[in-house]
Design a protein around this motif. Sequence first.
Motif, PDB file in Angstrom:
ATOM      1  N   LYS A  77       0.838  -1.202   0.000  1.00 33.65           N
ATOM      2  CA  LYS A  77       0.000   0.000   0.000  1.00 33.65           C
ATOM      3  C   LYS A  77       0.878   1.259   0.000  1.00 33.65           C
ATOM      4  O   LYS A  77       0.583   2.222  -0.712  1.00 33.65           O
ATOM      5  CB  LYS A  77      -0.929   0.008   1.218  1.00 33.65           C
ATOM      6  N   ASN A  81       0.882   4.012  -2.930  1.00 36.88           N
ATOM      7  CA  ASN A  81       0.629   5.421  -2.609  1.00 36.88           C
ATOM      8  C   ASN A  81       1.784   6.308  -3.088  1.00 36.88           C
ATOM      9  O   ASN A  81       1.560   7.405  -3.603  1.00 36.88           O
ATOM     10  CB  ASN A  81       0.412   5.604  -1.107  1.00 36.88           C
ATOM     11  N   SER A  82       2.979   5.816  -2.934  1.00 32.96           N
ATOM     12  CA  SER A  82       4.139   6.563  -3.409  1.00 32.96           C
ATOM     13  C   SER A  82       4.097   6.717  -4.924  1.00 32.96           C
ATOM     14  O   SER A  82       4.365   7.797  -5.459  1.00 32.96           O
ATOM     15  CB  SER A  82       5.421   5.837  -2.986  1.00 32.96           C
ATOM     16  N   ARG A  85       1.473   9.303  -5.834  1.00 33.06           N
ATOM     17  CA  ARG A  85       1.959  10.668  -5.604  1.00 33.06           C
ATOM     18  C   ARG A  85       2.893  11.112  -6.729  1.00 33.06           C
ATOM     19  O   ARG A  85       2.833  12.251  -7.189  1.00 33.06           O
ATOM     20  CB  ARG A  85       2.670  10.759  -4.256  1.00 33.06           C
TER      21      ARG A  85
END
Length: 96
Positions: A77, A81-82, A85
């Motif tokens: 996760k 998410n990285s 971004r």
Amino acid sequence: MSDIGGIVDSLEVKFQKLTKKLESLQQTNEGLLIKLSHSEKIMQSQSQEIKELKANSDSIKITNSLLGSDEYKRDTKLKINSLIREIDYCIAQLSD
């Protein structure tokens, strides 16, 4: 005069011994340099193999988490998410 001849002979013998010792040490040094070079090549090879194994391990962890393994879900996760971004940042840069 004979004392000087004896001293000269003694110095010649010592010089020959030193020359032989120097040659011996140079050969030993060459052998050690070859061994060092070989060892450095082995270390580089092993270092590269370690990097590849770590990358494979990370890939396996992510794959396991995507397949439903609870053990690495958090890491996956965070990685997703990285990536999101980074994608958002790229989109923002393109829109400017």
